[in-house]
Scaffold this active site. Structure first.
Site, PDB file in Angstrom:
ATOM      1  N   ASP A 207      20.410  17.247  58.737  1.00 14.52           N
ATOM      2  CA  ASP A 207      22.050  17.090  57.822  1.00 14.52           C
ATOM      3  C   ASP A 207      22.084  16.277  56.903  1.00 14.52           C
ATOM      4  O   ASP A 207      23.569  16.763  56.286  1.00 14.52           O
ATOM      5  CB  ASP A 207      23.455  16.913  59.201  1.00 14.52           C
ATOM      6  CG  ASP A 207      23.125  17.886  60.065  1.00 14.52           C
ATOM      7  OD1 ASP A 207      23.405  19.046  59.722  1.00 14.52           O
ATOM      8  OD2 ASP A 207      23.215  17.669  61.611  1.00 14.52           O
TER       9      ASP A 207
HETATM   10  C1  BGC Z   1      25.032  12.203  61.457  1.00 16.50           C
HETATM   11  C2  BGC Z   1      23.787  12.555  61.496  1.00 16.50           C
HETATM   12  C3  BGC Z   1      24.136  14.179  62.100  1.00 16.50           C
HETATM   13  C4  BGC Z   1      25.203  14.966  62.079  1.00 16.50           C
HETATM   14  C5  BGC Z   1      26.017  15.680  62.610  1.00 16.50           C
HETATM   15  C6  BGC Z   1      25.873  12.872  60.157  1.00 16.50           C
HETATM   16  O1  BGC Z   1      26.647  12.064  60.370  1.00 16.50           O
HETATM   17  O2  BGC Z   1      24.384  11.266  60.526  1.00 16.50           O
HETATM   18  O3  BGC Z   1      22.371  12.330  62.399  1.00 16.50           O
HETATM   19  O4  BGC Z   1      23.254  15.586  62.382  1.00 16.50           O
HETATM   20  O5  BGC Z   1      26.461  13.994  61.295  1.00 16.50           O
HETATM   21  O6  BGC Z   1      27.097  16.834  62.354  1.00 16.50           O
HETATM   22  C1  NOJ Z   2      21.854  15.012  64.299  1.00 12.09           C
HETATM   23  C2  NOJ Z   2      22.635  16.984  64.885  1.00 12.09           C
HETATM   24  O1  NOJ Z   2      22.790  17.168  66.173  1.00 12.09           O
HETATM   25  C3  NOJ Z   2      20.707  17.448  63.937  1.00 12.09           C
HETATM   26  O2  NOJ Z   2      21.307  18.872  63.924  1.00 12.09           O
HETATM   27  C4  NOJ Z   2      20.404  17.427  62.783  1.00 12.09           C
HETATM   28  O3  NOJ Z   2      19.193  18.065  62.796  1.00 12.09           O
HETATM   29  C5  NOJ Z   2      19.796  15.550  62.897  1.00 12.09           C
HETATM   30  N1  NOJ Z   2      20.756  15.474  63.477  1.00 12.09           N
HETATM   31  C6  NOJ Z   2      19.280  14.662  61.817  1.00 12.09           C
HETATM   32  O4  NOJ Z   2      19.935  15.232  60.894  1.00 12.09           O
END
Ligand code: BGC
Ligand code: NOJ
Length: 835
Positions: free
Chosen positions: A498
């Site tokens: 993400d």
């Molecule tokens: C986090 C990620 C996560 C995302 C979800 C980010 O701020 O670092 O791990 O997947 O938010 O929306």
């Molecule tokens: C947490 C999110 O829930 C997941 O969808 C994502 O793939 C990982 N973070 C990595 O960014």
């Protein structure tokens, strides 16, 4: 240092001291009602939606940590009742008073927790759970006088009501301080804030015995300037019978108990959510100067049911049977108890919790912010489809219904409305492909192809409905119609990571990388999405083939082949797979880069998809991963960590080095490497990577790791971080599903495929053998694997029900042992000899 131990026979983790390095929690509930429950009875509960229908208040990031829960205060009165001052007062769950206890233990089990403690000859047990059938928490409290003298005890219960909408509850004080309303009848305290207007539900906190008194107003019970650790009412030895009017409604019962030496008394407390039909809200409507009286019929029914302790015992027993049944579908017995307990019990338990919670409510997710992720939910499914296949089916259809007609997806949807969530938006270009993974996993588990013909809306619009198959086709096509200059998939806002926001260029402090305007460069490409496509593509091909869509199958097969070509031509860096191309066409995850030279995701996934297995690249890639990314606590996401913020990379570089996506050990993607290693037949290394992130193997290291040794965490700080080895974000993570896939299907090697159960262990040479029972499509397979030959992979012989069983001669499983589908409700004995 240890804070407890596994009691494997009881399927419990036993916490032996209350001051764990972080609250160690459990989840109560498996239907509509849930409670988060810490080892000191902290936490909160909600009905269906942790944001909109929260029964009890909880303050995240509070001081001290984990303040608020279902508390019981005990007061052991001196023989001379006049001498009030010398009463001994404590909280038997340790918090909130942090009382010293002569003994303490908290057992977290499957859907229940039990806290037992004692002080000065008074033993206390609290068994807490959510019954299968009812929308409530039950807390069964037992006091036992273990001393030689009579005891005169006061018990004060305490919970703090949340004004339902947890977000509003924490922010809108100008209104909330004026709306709190309660009723008290007998031993039941009713929380009815907002019931007078649009709510038709209320909460009730009751106990099954007559009470001495009660409090419903927080200030009266605690004292305005006191914390939960010094409530005025308890110190006075007397409830104030306060009636909340605005401010902060609470529920506290005051009970007196006389206990002769050796005597026990049991009390059943129930905290319930009750609902009335709109036209039956009131027992008595409001008159001028007299508030309305709520219709208590549903509460009466429920409270009557739990009026006897035996009813609570029966409900707990039913709950245990439910878990016996579920976990009986896949069991493991092995010499390595850590692996056996994780794979057989705790990992699957965590998978069920991710099924129930998605990413909404944990001690790291506030229950306010996040809906159900399109990608997350599909991946979670890989871990629970064998446990609750019918519910997995419904989940797939819910997810698919939020998909856009062009195959792309809202990144999240809301659990209550099951509608796509505009607040987080879309454009995460890996999202569509996970639907193929989820649907394929369901079909392999169940053999139920009828799901493909279900009519499913697009964007929740019935007029746009088409078959689930068409949804999969749109997912597949979305990827091939959105490729960039190298023929690799465009990344969009981001892919699985993400935080790899290659089109975002955010320079404004605090701006959300998830929602800020995304400038579609048409250039930024993801090698990971390519790998996911090559992984999921063959399933799409197979599904087409098996449902009479031969032409579509060969079209899809060609598309997969050309994606493999693109990866080979433009996704290889010499010693590992590249990660991406940025919006300027520059490489990410290449030896040419200054930071972020090598990434885990594209390497694990490409090999898992089978890319490079023939030409040696797979081996090279995984060797590079080991060389550059390995740590004792798991494999970090990339190296070197980004030292500075990069406008063109987005959130990934916003994290300090070693945390989260910037070179943290992002556990979710470690099992991709584990699975990839099994593709190479390297069982020793596969198991090593499995163990590195598996919490049970770090139990002795809890002081550093800090989080629960019985569940996976999303992230462990990487070697660039000052707190290297410390875990965060336990429970709600895709790590649960993927590790379960890696251990059950690829290491222990029992994998559901279209035609049956494929057996192909890949284990360390010194693992002598193990047994597995697997429920699959209506029959039970009792599989024992003998590795006295000491190999890592390879099967010498398989015997099925006493007869020799041959590998498939032809077809996609040629050379593999695929146990047939029996569906006869019987047990089938399978003996596998490796060699
Ligand atoms: C986090 C990620 C996560 C995302 C979800 C980010 O701020 O670092 O791990 O997947 O938010 O929306
Ligand atoms: C947490 C999110 O829930 C997941 O969808 C994502 O793939 C990982 N973070 C990595 O960014």
């Amino acid at each position: 240092m240890q804070y407890g131990y596994f009691d494997d026979d009881a399927r419990e983790y036993v916490i032996t001291r209350p001051d764990t390095p972080w609250p160690w929690i459990n989840y109560l509930g498996c239907g509509d009602f849930y409670g988060l429950f810490s080892n000191t009875s902290g936490g909160y509960c909600f009905y269906r939606d942790a944001r909109m229908l929260r029964l009890t208040r909880y303050r995240y990031n509070n001081v001290p940590v984990d303040s608020g829960g279902r508390y019981f205060y005990l007061r052991d009165n001196p023989a001379q009742s006049a001498d009030l001052q010398s009463a001994d007062i404590w909280t038997p769950s340790w918090k909130p008073m942090k009382s010293s206890l002569d003994r303490y233990e908290c057992r977290h089990g499957m859907g229940y927790s039990r806290i037992s403690s004692a002080r000065n000859g008074l033993a206390f047990t609290q068994v807490s759970f959510v019954p299968l059938e009812d929308t409530c928490e039950v807390h069964k409290i037992t006091l036992t006088n273990e001393s030689e003298k009579d005891k005169s005890i006061d018990i004060f219960s305490f919970i703090e009501f949340c004004l339902w909408n947890a977000n509003d509850d924490m922010t809108n004080f100008q209104r909330n301080f004026s709306i709190g309303e309660v009723e008290v009848h007998g031993s039941a305290i009713y929380h009815k804030t907002e019931y007078r207007e649009r709510r038709n539900h209320y909460a009730v906190w009751a106990v099954n015995v007559p009470i001495e008194g009660f409090d419903t107003d927080r200030e009266s019970f605690l004292g305005l300037y006191n914390g939960f650790d010094s409530p005025d009412a308890v110190f006075a030895g007397k409830a104030g019978n306060s009636m909340a009017s605005g401010w902060a409604p609470i529920g506290s019962h005051h009970i007196k108990a006389q206990l002769a030496p050796g005597e026990s008394k049991t009390f059943v407390f129930v905290l319930a959510y009750c609902e009335n039909p709109d036209n039956q809200k009131w027992e008595k409507r409001a008159a001028h100067g007299v508030p309305g009286v709520i219709n208590k019929a549903p509460a009466d029914l429920l409270l009557k049911k739990y009026s006897a302790p035996e009813a609570a015992d029966k409900a707990l027993n039913d709950l245990n049977r439910y878990w016996d049944d579920l976990l009986g579908r896949f069991t493991v017995d092995a010499e390595d108890k850590k692996m056996a307990r994780m794979a057989g019990v705790w990992n699957q338990y965590q998978c069920m919790v991710t099924f129930n919670m998605s990413r909404s409510a944990s001690y790291f997710e506030s229950g306010i912010g996040r809906g159900m992720g399109f990608r997350d939910s599909n991946q979670d499914l890989l871990g629970f489809v064998h446990l609750v296949p019918e519910r997995a089916r419904a989940r797939i259809l819910d997810i698919a219904a939020t998909q856009f007609p062009d195959g792309s997806a809202y990144h999240q949807y809301q659990p209550l409305t099951r509608r796509g969530n505009n607040e987080v938006g879309s454009g995460f270009n890996d999202d569509p492909l996970w639907l193929i993974c989820g649907a394929a996993a369901y079909i392999k588990e169940t053999g139920d192809y009828s799901i493909l013909e279900e009519k499913v809306p697009f964007d929740n619009n019935e007029e746009l409905a088409d078959s689930l198959f068409i949804h999969l086709k749109r997912s597949f096509d979305y990827t091939i119609t959105h490729t960039g200059p190298h023929g690799l998939p465009l990344i969009g806002r981001a892919d699985w990571n993400d935080c790899l926001n290659l089109n975002c260029f955010s320079a404004v402090p605090g701006e959300s990388f998830q929602t800020t305007a995304n400038f579609e460069s048409g250039v930024a490409e993801s090698v990971l999405i390519a790998a996911i496509f090559v992984f999921a593509g063959p399933d799409y091909v197979e599904i087409c083939r098996r449902t009479g869509r031969a032409e579509e199958a060969s079209r899809a097969e060609k598309a997969v082949a050309s994606m493999i070509d693109a990866v080979n031509k433009h996704g290889w860096d010499g010693n590992w797979f590249l990660r991406a191309y940025d919006a300027h066409g520059k490489k990410i995850g290449s030896s040419e880069c200054e930071d972020g030279k090598i990434f885990i995701e594209s390497n694990g996934f490409a090999v898992m998809a089978g890319i490079g297995l023939q030409d040696g690249r797979a081996k090279k890639a995984l060797d590079s991963v080991k060389e550059h990314l390995d740590t004792p606590y798991g494999i970090v996401l990339q190296q070197p960590a980004y030292r500075e913020y990069h406008l063109e990379l987005g959130e990934i570089s916003s994290y300090p080095p070693g945390y989260k996506e910037n070179a943290g050990i992002f556990c979710h993607n470690n099992p991709w490497v584990t699975i990839a290693e099994t593709m190479l037949g390297r069982g020793g290394r596969a198991f090593e990577t499995y163990k590195m992130i598996c919490p049970a193997y770090r139990e002795d290291d809890s002081k550093l790791r800090r989080l629960e040794p019985y569940v996976y965490a999303q992230m462990v700080a990487g070697r660039d971080a000052p707190r290297f080895g410390e875990a965060k974000n336990s429970w709600l993570t895709g790590t649960a599903a993927w590790t379960f896939v890696s251990i059950s299907q690829y290491i222990l090697g029992v994998r559901p495929v279209y035609d049956g159960l494929l057996i192909n262990p890949c284990i360390p040479a010194d693992m002598k053998g193990y047994t597995i029972t697997r429920h699959f499509r209506g029959a039970d397979y009792h599989i024992s694997v003998d590795n006295s030959a000491g190999v890592e992979k390879g099967i010498k012989s398989v015997t099925l029900d006493g007869r020799p069983f041959e590998a498939c001669a032809a077809g996609i499983y040629a050379g593999a042992f695929v146990l047939p589908v029996f569906g006869d409700g019987k047990v089938h004995k399978v003996d596998v000899v490796m060699g």
